[in-house]
Enzyme design. Structure first.
Site, PDB file in Angstrom:
ATOM      1  N   GLU A 155    -154.359  71.051  40.616  1.00 28.08           N
ATOM      2  CA  GLU A 155    -153.823  72.410  40.424  1.00 28.08           C
ATOM      3  C   GLU A 155    -154.968  73.225  39.850  1.00 28.08           C
ATOM      4  O   GLU A 155    -155.374  73.014  38.702  1.00 28.08           O
ATOM      5  CB  GLU A 155    -152.657  72.392  39.423  1.00 28.08           C
ATOM      6  CG  GLU A 155    -151.460  71.589  39.872  1.00 28.08           C
ATOM      7  CD  GLU A 155    -150.659  72.264  40.964  1.00 28.08           C
ATOM      8  OE1 GLU A 155    -150.991  73.384  41.366  1.00 28.08           O
ATOM      9  OE2 GLU A 155    -149.693  71.636  41.419  1.00 28.08           O
ATOM     10  N   GLY A 166    -162.291  70.657  39.590  1.00 33.46           N
ATOM     11  CA  GLY A 166    -161.480  69.961  40.590  1.00 33.46           C
ATOM     12  C   GLY A 166    -162.333  69.354  41.689  1.00 33.46           C
ATOM     13  O   GLY A 166    -162.073  68.240  42.154  1.00 33.46           O
ATOM     14  N   GLY A 210    -156.895  72.457  36.201  1.00 32.26           N
ATOM     15  CA  GLY A 210    -158.060  73.063  35.570  1.00 32.26           C
ATOM     16  C   GLY A 210    -158.808  73.920  36.561  1.00 32.26           C
ATOM     17  O   GLY A 210    -158.235  74.375  37.566  1.00 32.26           O
ATOM     18  N   GLU A 223    -163.958  74.417  40.115  1.00 28.44           N
ATOM     19  CA  GLU A 223    -165.250  73.716  40.122  1.00 28.44           C
ATOM     20  C   GLU A 223    -165.074  72.300  39.551  1.00 28.44           C
ATOM     21  O   GLU A 223    -165.646  71.341  40.071  1.00 28.44           O
ATOM     22  CB  GLU A 223    -166.287  74.483  39.285  1.00 28.44           C
ATOM     23  CG  GLU A 223    -166.701  75.828  39.867  1.00 28.44           C
ATOM     24  CD  GLU A 223    -165.621  76.896  39.811  1.00 28.44           C
ATOM     25  OE1 GLU A 223    -164.670  76.755  38.997  1.00 28.44           O
ATOM     26  OE2 GLU A 223    -165.700  77.864  40.599  1.00 28.44           O
ATOM     27  N   CYS A 272    -153.318  80.484  35.514  1.00 31.50           N
ATOM     28  CA  CYS A 272    -153.895  80.254  36.833  1.00 31.50           C
ATOM     29  C   CYS A 272    -153.325  81.225  37.846  1.00 31.50           C
ATOM     30  O   CYS A 272    -153.974  81.596  38.803  1.00 31.50           O
ATOM     31  CB  CYS A 272    -153.600  78.823  37.255  1.00 31.50           C
ATOM     32  SG  CYS A 272    -151.865  78.416  37.103  1.00 31.50           S
ATOM     33  N   LYS A 298    -155.424  63.178  29.129  1.00 32.90           N
ATOM     34  CA  LYS A 298    -156.635  63.706  28.476  1.00 32.90           C
ATOM     35  C   LYS A 298    -156.459  65.221  28.409  1.00 32.90           C
ATOM     36  O   LYS A 298    -156.716  65.934  29.367  1.00 32.90           O
ATOM     37  CB  LYS A 298    -157.889  63.341  29.268  1.00 32.90           C
ATOM     38  CG  LYS A 298    -159.092  63.131  28.413  1.00 32.90           C
ATOM     39  CD  LYS A 298    -160.039  64.261  28.096  1.00 32.90           C
ATOM     40  CE  LYS A 298    -160.385  65.392  28.936  1.00 32.90           C
ATOM     41  NZ  LYS A 298    -160.535  66.633  28.101  1.00 32.90           N
TER      42      LYS A 298
HETATM   43  P1  NAD Z   1    -161.552  72.975  32.964  1.00 36.92           P
HETATM   44  O1  NAD Z   1    -161.639  72.597  34.397  1.00 36.92           O
HETATM   45  O2  NAD Z   1    -162.791  73.360  32.268  1.00 36.92           O
HETATM   46  O3  NAD Z   1    -160.942  71.774  32.115  1.00 36.92           O
HETATM   47  C1  NAD Z   1    -159.698  71.200  32.434  1.00 36.92           C
HETATM   48  C2  NAD Z   1    -159.668  69.778  31.921  1.00 36.92           C
HETATM   49  O4  NAD Z   1    -160.602  68.998  32.633  1.00 36.92           O
HETATM   50  C3  NAD Z   1    -160.037  69.639  30.446  1.00 36.92           C
HETATM   51  O5  NAD Z   1    -159.244  68.636  29.874  1.00 36.92           O
HETATM   52  C4  NAD Z   1    -161.489  69.217  30.517  1.00 36.92           C
HETATM   53  O6  NAD Z   1    -161.929  68.521  29.380  1.00 36.92           O
HETATM   54  C5  NAD Z   1    -161.463  68.319  31.732  1.00 36.92           C
HETATM   55  N1  NAD Z   1    -162.740  68.138  32.408  1.00 36.92           N
HETATM   56  C6  NAD Z   1    -163.797  68.982  32.467  1.00 36.92           C
HETATM   57  N2  NAD Z   1    -164.785  68.430  33.197  1.00 36.92           N
HETATM   58  C7  NAD Z   1    -164.355  67.212  33.615  1.00 36.92           C
HETATM   59  C8  NAD Z   1    -164.913  66.174  34.416  1.00 36.92           C
HETATM   60  N3  NAD Z   1    -166.124  66.266  34.952  1.00 36.92           N
HETATM   61  N4  NAD Z   1    -164.166  65.076  34.646  1.00 36.92           N
HETATM   62  C9  NAD Z   1    -162.923  64.967  34.145  1.00 36.92           C
HETATM   63  N5  NAD Z   1    -162.345  65.903  33.365  1.00 36.92           N
HETATM   64  C10 NAD Z   1    -163.045  67.034  33.114  1.00 36.92           C
HETATM   65  O7  NAD Z   1    -160.456  74.117  32.888  1.00 36.92           O
HETATM   66  P2  NAD Z   1    -159.988  74.921  31.597  1.00 36.92           P
HETATM   67  O8  NAD Z   1    -161.063  75.894  31.256  1.00 36.92           O
HETATM   68  O9  NAD Z   1    -159.490  73.996  30.567  1.00 36.92           O
HETATM   69  O10 NAD Z   1    -158.724  75.704  32.184  1.00 36.92           O
HETATM   70  C11 NAD Z   1    -158.830  76.864  32.904  1.00 36.92           C
HETATM   71  C12 NAD Z   1    -158.737  76.608  34.393  1.00 36.92           C
HETATM   72  O11 NAD Z   1    -157.532  75.905  34.696  1.00 36.92           O
HETATM   73  C13 NAD Z   1    -158.670  77.874  35.195  1.00 36.92           C
HETATM   74  O12 NAD Z   1    -159.521  77.794  36.307  1.00 36.92           O
HETATM   75  C14 NAD Z   1    -157.222  77.931  35.652  1.00 36.92           C
HETATM   76  O13 NAD Z   1    -157.006  78.688  36.807  1.00 36.92           O
HETATM   77  C15 NAD Z   1    -156.879  76.518  35.810  1.00 36.92           C
HETATM   78  N6  NAD Z   1    -155.425  76.316  35.732  1.00 36.92           N
HETATM   79  C16 NAD Z   1    -154.739  76.015  36.876  1.00 36.92           C
HETATM   80  C17 NAD Z   1    -153.353  75.868  36.837  1.00 36.92           C
HETATM   81  C18 NAD Z   1    -152.574  75.539  38.078  1.00 36.92           C
HETATM   82  O14 NAD Z   1    -151.451  75.051  37.958  1.00 36.92           O
HETATM   83  N7  NAD Z   1    -153.105  75.756  39.266  1.00 36.92           N
HETATM   84  C19 NAD Z   1    -152.681  76.014  35.637  1.00 36.92           C
HETATM   85  C20 NAD Z   1    -153.416  76.334  34.499  1.00 36.92           C
HETATM   86  C21 NAD Z   1    -154.792  76.455  34.554  1.00 36.92           C
END
Ligand code: NAD
Length: 499
Positions: free
Chosen positions: A256, A239, A234, A237, A290, A181
């Site tokens: 992650e 996570g 992602g 929060e 990230c 997804k």
């Molecule tokens: P996000 O958490 O908003 O979304 C990430 C994914 O999760 C998307 O596909 C989104 O549709 C999905 N999602 C959102 N709510 C959900 C739920 N309740 N249940 C299941 N899926 C859900 O993050 P973003 O804005 O897309 O990305 C930015 C974030 O990602 C930043 O915090 C960044 O630090 C983090 N990130 C971490 C790494 C790492 O390897 N640690 C790498 C890249 C990005």
């Protein structure tokens, strides 16, 4: 707004190796450099998600994929890597159109992707079980590692294909089936990747893609009873929500998450090299990584000089069309992200940080509707300010002075995150000493923002759970089974099996 332009491409979900229509309504995919809608994908409903998961479950239970010889799975992964290389320009171009990152960077990532898959092709053929010396005689015990089942791979928008490859490579190498997804901001690249996998001979149902918002698509996927593992990248929060939902189903989970990584400059550092590392850390990819080095800690003796030179470097950065090879910073990825970055510029000012560079949107005359911001440096930040504690995910550097090594380590570790850290020093002893004291999953000594399939990546604290990449990556996509064999003696006392 939905564009009526005929160049808007319509996509379905990708299930059983075919584009299929969805029950869920359409979502626009927008180019952040122009604000034009260029594609539409479905916002998958729980029923759509169920269809994708059921297909993946069927492929796992009844299909041939988990039973393919490791050598054959490896051969597929190598072929898949070659197909990615053949389509590198297309895949890089799609991602730039989705998230506005530099074509240079996206092309570099895509060129490396085949190696991720060949690495896991190699791991797929390594010995994975053990034979275990026992306290018993007449018994043999060995372990085998088996695929988990259906893996839900949920990814963010900043590096859509790279972060998917971190999950897809080991998940497939171990014989799992996958439902991906992607972020609603960057869904098309993942759909295209799945088409390439199908064309390389991956059996139907092994790699399905559902597109849609976090709610309902993502949450329906996490909650689905036939999903065995959730591999998520992602925001922290999100996570937390996902870990709680996965916990209810006792699913395996890897997370992650976000960061507020310290990039630490000691007075004895090679300053030109350190400045390059500071720029790479926070202005590379418009700060939308990230691992962004968003807290810059500088030893007092060089503090004024570093602040001045970093400010000059920030002002000199060419912001513009991400497709132009001369551009150094493209857009931020979405209107929400744009608003967030501008909001944090105000928050930093209100909290008393001193603006040294940027702090405003950037005007790019050829792309007037683009989501551009100026690289921004705030000095005299204290570590308790919001700009030092909260992840912006944008090109805002928060510069904090420190006294000595203890002070640097104390400030660096004073965060709920723990994803990465950089240390710039001319002293090899200090470099390793400080690396040992930093609570972060990755430490870069006199470099920054390097990752590889060959070494683990992940976070301490609120930056995540588990590790991706590296030699152990495959294990995270397996269950371990312990097998006992009686070679003659049998259990002599039925009421004391340990004898
Ligand atoms: P996000 O958490 O908003 O979304 C990430 C994914 O999760 C998307 O596909 C989104 O549709 C999905 N999602 C959102 N709510 C959900 C739920 N309740 N249940 C299941 N899926 C859900 O993050 P973003 O804005 O897309 O990305 C930015 C974030 O990602 C930043 O915090 C960044 O630090 C983090 N990130 C971490 C790494 C790492 O390897 N640690 C790498 C890249 C990005």
């Amino acid at each position: 707004m939905i564009s009526s332009s005929p160049s808007v491409a319509e996509y379905g979900l990708f299930i059983d190796n075919a584009r299929v229509p969805a029950e869920g309504g359409p979502l626009d995919v927008t180019d952040p450099a122009t604000s034009d809608v260029w594609a539409r994908v479905p916002d998958a409903t729980p029923a759509d998600v169920d269809r994708a998961v059921t297909s993946a479950r069927r492929a796992f239970e009844e299909g041939e994929w988990p039973r393919w010889r490791p050598a054959d799975r490896a051969r597929f992964l190598i072929r898949f890597g070659e197909a990615i290389a053949d389509h590198a320009d297309e895949l890089a171009g799609i991602q730039v159109r989705e998230n506005g990152k530099l074509l240079r960077e996206m092309a570099g990532q895509v060129r490396l992707l085949p190696e991720y898959f060949t690495y896991y092709a190699g791991l797929a053929q390594q010995p994975s079980g053990t034979t275990n010396p026992l306290h018993l005689t007449g018994m043999v015990n060995y372990t085998v590692r088996e695929p988990l089942g259906v893996v839900a791979a949920i990814t963010p928008w900043n590096s859509p294909l790279l972060l998917l490859a971190w999950k897809l490579g080991p998940a497939l190498a171990a014989g799992n089936t996958v439902v991906a997804k992607p972020s609603e901001i960057t869904p098309v690249s993942t759909l295209r990747l799945a088409e390439l996998a199908a064309a390389c001979g991956l059996p139907p149902g092994v790699f399905n893609v559902v597109t849609g918002l976090g709610q309902p698509s993502g949450s329906a996927l996490v909650a689905h009873p036939l999903v065995d593992k959730v591999a998520f990248t992602g925001a922290s929060e999100t996570g937390q929500v996902i870990a709680a939902a996965a916990g209810r189903g006792l699913k395996r989970v890897s997370l992650e998450l976000g960061g507020k990584s310290p990039n630490i400059v000691f007075a004895d550092a090679d300053l030109p090299a350190a400045l390059n590392g500071l720029v790479a850390g926070i202005f590379g990819a418009s700060g939308q990584t990230c691992m962004a080095g968003s807290r810059i800690l500088v030893q007092e003796e060089r503090y004024d000089e570093v602040v001045r030179r970093l400010g000059e470097r920030a002002e000199a950065i060419r912001v513009g069309d991400p497709r132009d090879p001369a551009t150094e910073m493209g857009t931020v990825a979405s209107p929400a992200q744009y608003d967030k970055v501008l909001r944090y510029m105000e928050i930093a000012k209100e909290d008393g940080a001193r603006l040294v560079a940027g702090g405003v949107p950037a005007k790019v005359p050829t792309l007037p509707a683009g989501l551009f911001v100026r690289p921004t440096v705030f000095a005299d930040v204290t570590n308790d300010m919001r700009i030092a504690q909260e992840e912006v995910f944008g090109p805002i550097a928060a510069v904090i002075p420190f006294r000595d090594e203890d002070d640097a380590v104390r400030i660096a570790n004073d965060t709920r995150f723990g994803l990465a850290a950089g240390v710039w020093t001319g002293s090899v002893q200090r470099a390793h000493r400080v690396a040992a004291r930093l609570r972060a999953g990755t430490v870069w000594l006199n470099n920054y923002r390097k990752t590889s399939y060959a070494t683990p990546f992940g976070g301490f604290g609120h930056s995540g759970l588990g590790r991706e990449n590296g030699p152990d990556a495959l294990r995270a996509y397996t269950e371990e089974k312990s097998v006992w064999v009686d070679t003659g003696q049998g259990v002599t006392d039925p009421f004391n099996p340990r004898a």
